[in-house]
Design a protein around this motif. Structure first.
Motif, PDB file in Angstrom:
ATOM      1  N   GLN A  89       0.812  -1.224   0.000  1.00  0.00           N
ATOM      2  CA  GLN A  89       0.000   0.000   0.000  1.00  0.00           C
ATOM      3  C   GLN A  89       0.846   1.276   0.000  1.00  0.00           C
ATOM      4  OE1 GLN A  89      -2.888  -0.316   3.272  1.00  0.00           O
ATOM      5  NE2 GLN A  89      -2.699  -2.531   3.108  1.00  0.00           N
ATOM      6  N   GLY A  90       2.164   1.104  -0.018  1.00  0.00           N
ATOM      7  CA  GLY A  90       3.044   2.286  -0.024  1.00  0.00           C
ATOM      8  C   GLY A  90       3.055   3.024   1.308  1.00  0.00           C
ATOM      9  N   LYS A  91       2.603   2.354   2.385  1.00  0.00           N
ATOM     10  CA  LYS A  91       2.510   3.039   3.682  1.00  0.00           C
ATOM     11  C   LYS A  91       3.706   2.774   4.592  1.00  0.00           C
ATOM     12  CE  LYS A  91      -2.543   2.829   4.147  1.00  0.00           C
ATOM     13  NZ  LYS A  91      -3.630   2.134   4.848  1.00  0.00           N
ATOM     14  N   ALA A  92       4.510   1.773   4.255  1.00  0.00           N
ATOM     15  CA  ALA A  92       5.579   1.356   5.180  1.00  0.00           C
ATOM     16  C   ALA A  92       6.602   2.461   5.394  1.00  0.00           C
ATOM     17  CB  ALA A  92       6.276   0.117   4.630  1.00  0.00           C
ATOM     18  N   ASN A  93       7.023   2.611   6.628  1.00  0.00           N
ATOM     19  CA  ASN A  93       8.056   3.579   6.970  1.00  0.00           C
ATOM     20  C   ASN A  93       9.432   2.926   6.757  1.00  0.00           C
ATOM     21  OD1 ASN A  93       9.780   5.382   8.171  1.00  0.00           O
ATOM     22  ND2 ASN A  93       8.777   5.359  10.175  1.00  0.00           N
ATOM     23  N   PRO A  94      10.242   3.452   5.844  1.00  0.00           N
ATOM     24  CA  PRO A  94      11.544   2.808   5.563  1.00  0.00           C
ATOM     25  C   PRO A  94      12.683   3.285   6.461  1.00  0.00           C
ATOM     26  CG  PRO A  94      11.193   4.594   4.018  1.00  0.00           C
ATOM     27  CD  PRO A  94      10.008   4.611   4.953  1.00  0.00           C
ATOM     28  N   GLY A 116      13.212  16.783  10.646  1.00  0.00           N
ATOM     29  CA  GLY A 116      13.206  18.191  11.048  1.00  0.00           C
ATOM     30  C   GLY A 116      12.422  19.030  10.060  1.00  0.00           C
ATOM     31  N   GLY A 117      12.409  18.605   8.808  1.00  0.00           N
ATOM     32  CA  GLY A 117      11.701  19.330   7.747  1.00  0.00           C
ATOM     33  C   GLY A 117      10.206  19.008   7.723  1.00  0.00           C
ATOM     34  N   GLY A 118       9.737  18.212   8.660  1.00  0.00           N
ATOM     35  CA  GLY A 118       8.288  18.009   8.783  1.00  0.00           C
ATOM     36  C   GLY A 118       7.747  16.688   8.269  1.00  0.00           C
ATOM     37  N   ILE A 119       8.630  15.759   7.871  1.00  0.00           N
ATOM     38  CA  ILE A 119       8.141  14.452   7.417  1.00  0.00           C
ATOM     39  C   ILE A 119       7.396  13.770   8.567  1.00  0.00           C
ATOM     40  CG2 ILE A 119       9.116  12.091   7.141  1.00  0.00           C
ATOM     41  CD1 ILE A 119       8.657  13.393   4.485  1.00  0.00           C
ATOM     42  N   LYS A 120       6.208  13.227   8.271  1.00  0.00           N
ATOM     43  CA  LYS A 120       5.447  12.525   9.307  1.00  0.00           C
ATOM     44  C   LYS A 120       4.871  11.235   8.714  1.00  0.00           C
ATOM     45  CE  LYS A 120       2.604  13.511  13.254  1.00  0.00           C
ATOM     46  NZ  LYS A 120       1.290  13.964  13.619  1.00  0.00           N
ATOM     47  N   PRO A 121       5.478  10.087   9.053  1.00  0.00           N
ATOM     48  CA  PRO A 121       5.021   8.819   8.485  1.00  0.00           C
ATOM     49  C   PRO A 121       3.572   8.488   8.861  1.00  0.00           C
ATOM     50  CG  PRO A 121       7.131   8.545   9.598  1.00  0.00           C
ATOM     51  CD  PRO A 121       6.634   9.910   9.941  1.00  0.00           C
ATOM     52  N   GLY A 156       0.310   8.539  12.284  1.00  0.00           N
ATOM     53  CA  GLY A 156      -0.767   9.491  12.008  1.00  0.00           C
ATOM     54  C   GLY A 156      -0.479  10.551  10.975  1.00  0.00           C
ATOM     55  N   GLY A 157       0.679  10.515  10.318  1.00  0.00           N
ATOM     56  CA  GLY A 157       0.989  11.513   9.307  1.00  0.00           C
ATOM     57  C   GLY A 157       0.479  11.090   7.937  1.00  0.00           C
ATOM     58  N   SER A 158       0.876  11.857   6.923  1.00  0.00           N
ATOM     59  CA  SER A 158       0.390  11.536   5.586  1.00  0.00           C
ATOM     60  C   SER A 158       1.509  11.055   4.668  1.00  0.00           C
ATOM     61  CB  SER A 158      -0.269  12.794   4.980  1.00  0.00           C
ATOM     62  OG  SER A 158       0.716  13.806   4.941  1.00  0.00           O
ATOM     63  N   ASN A 159       2.722  10.875   5.216  1.00  0.00           N
ATOM     64  CA  ASN A 159       3.839  10.500   4.347  1.00  0.00           C
ATOM     65  C   ASN A 159       4.053   8.992   4.281  1.00  0.00           C
ATOM     66  OD1 ASN A 159       5.170  13.390   5.731  1.00  0.00           O
ATOM     67  ND2 ASN A 159       4.748  13.214   3.564  1.00  0.00           N
ATOM     68  N   GLY A 160       4.035   8.493   3.052  1.00  0.00           N
ATOM     69  CA  GLY A 160       4.253   7.068   2.813  1.00  0.00           C
ATOM     70  C   GLY A 160       5.717   6.787   2.510  1.00  0.00           C
TER      71      GLY A 160
END
Ligand code: ATP
Length: 359
Positions: A290-295, A334-339, A343-347
């Motif tokens: 699903q492209g959701k995994a945090n690498p 630090g630049g705002g990435i939130k997996p 609860g974030g929107s970054n895949g």
């Protein structure tokens, strides 16, 4: 090996999200290659539940041979709950590799990256930077596949040997010394249950012998139950811990939870000659494809690989590359990435891109 030779890496993507987190880690290593004098040769090989489904084996002999020949082994994650051996246990080549290559020291760092939310109140201000070392070839896992189950009872046997414990503690004290040189406390806690079990009193005794050879490190004892409570109450007070396999299995998921989640935590299984680098998490079938995994854990495991290669072969540029990956990850967060993991929107792709850009 010198910095001019290609570093040969055995790449075992595995199952579920394993290959999904492996791809960005390899991309990042390619970028490192372009920036530094290092060069890599990646050889991919099968292992895991999907391979077992096709062939009836957790991994082919050729994969084991490749791991033996390579300079280091990168592993994604293996095993799927739906694929099992006849005795109902899961396919786990990652555990088999620890036995085959005598990878007794399971190194599980937990560092809270600035900007990543911890479930522990106050951790954002006080920080978390600890390492759990999990013995990985014996303890309760020595019984893997050997347990005896009847209709009336089930028995598994825990094994602690002097030979492995001595090497494990030597490794742990050296790691604590190395961290001290880099500004950490220089403390090592032996985590056990010596108040109840003779095997753990034996474990502790060997720890105390090793402590005498390393007076620069503050050696401490902790019962595993108290350790679990203190990790939740004041994780910032911990530096390095060393423990038995099963306790380490459980505590390392706890420490991964402290720094944001399974996807954040890297790990290394290290022996005298070989080492496997893989994230702490499993194959996460609930989110695969699903492209959701945090690498992040996988990327930081690749950094641990470079640091290990640097120490083993004296390649200074590999240690610098490891640090540059860590800095890039910090910068991405630090630049705002939130997996999506917390609860974030970054895949997967967003996180990989942010780290690559920071590099
Ligand atoms: P294993 O026993 O192989 O360690 P497991 O079943 O204990 O595996 P994981 O596969 O690690 O557990 O998954 C536990 C939970 O954490 C799942 O909900 C999964 O989606 C989540 N998770 C694990 N890794 C990641 C990741 N890299 N990114 C996002 N979520 C993850």
């Amino acid at each position: 090996m010198s910095a001019n030779n290609a570093i040969h890496v055995a790449v075992l993507g595995g199952d579920g999200i394993g290959p999904e987190v492996m791809a960005p880690a390899l991309e990042i290593l390619r970028k490192i290659e372009a920036k530094s004098g290092l060069s890599f040769r990646f050889t991919e090989a099968p292992a895991g539940a999907n391979h077992y489904k096709e062939t009836g084996k957790s991994m082919p002999d050729s994969t084991v041979r490749l791991c033996e020949e390579a300079d280091a082994i990168l592993l994604g994650a293996c095993g799927l709950p739906s694929v099992r051996y006849p005795d109902n246990t899961e396919i786990a080549p990652q555990v088999e590799l620890r036995f085959i290559f005598d990878l007794y020291a399971g190194v599980r760092p937990a560092r809270l990256i600035p900007g990543v939310p911890s479930p522990i109140v106050g951790a954002d201000q006080r920080g978390i930077d600890l390492v759990l070392i999990r013995e990985s070839t014996e303890g309760l896992f020595a019984s893997m596949g050997k347990g005896v189950v009847t209709h009336e009872d089930a028995r598994e046997t825990l094994v602690i040997t002097r030979r492995t414990s001595e090497r494990l503690f030597e490794f742990s004290f050296k790691l604590a010394e190395r961290r001290k040189r880099r500004g950490r406390q220089g403390a090592l806690a032996c985590v056990d249950k010596a108040n109840v079990f003779k095997a753990f009193a034996f474990f502790r005794e060997i720890f105390d012998e090793a402590a005498q050879r390393h007076p620069d490190v503050k050696a401490e004892h902790l019962y595993v139950d108290a350790c679990a409570a203190n990790l939740v109450k004041r994780p910032w007070d911990f530096d390095v811990m060393v423990t038995e396999n099963m306790f380490g299995d459980i505590l390392s998921d706890l420490t991964a939870g402290l720094i944001g989640g399974m996807g954040m935590a890297p790990s290394a299984d290290i022996g005298d000659r070989y080492a496997v680098f893989q994230p702490c998490h499993g194959t996460a079938p609930d989110i695969m494809g699903q492209g959701k995994a945090n690498p992040t854990g996988m990327i930081l495991s690749a950094a641990m690989m470079l640091d290990w290669l640097a120490g083993k072969h004296g390649i200074e540029s590999a240690a610098e590359a490891a640090e540059s990956i860590e800095r890039a990850v910090d910068q991405a967060y630090g630049g705002g990435i939130k997996p999506m993991e917390f609860g974030g929107s970054n895949g997967t792709a967003d996180i990989a891109r942010a780290v690559l850009e920071a590099l």
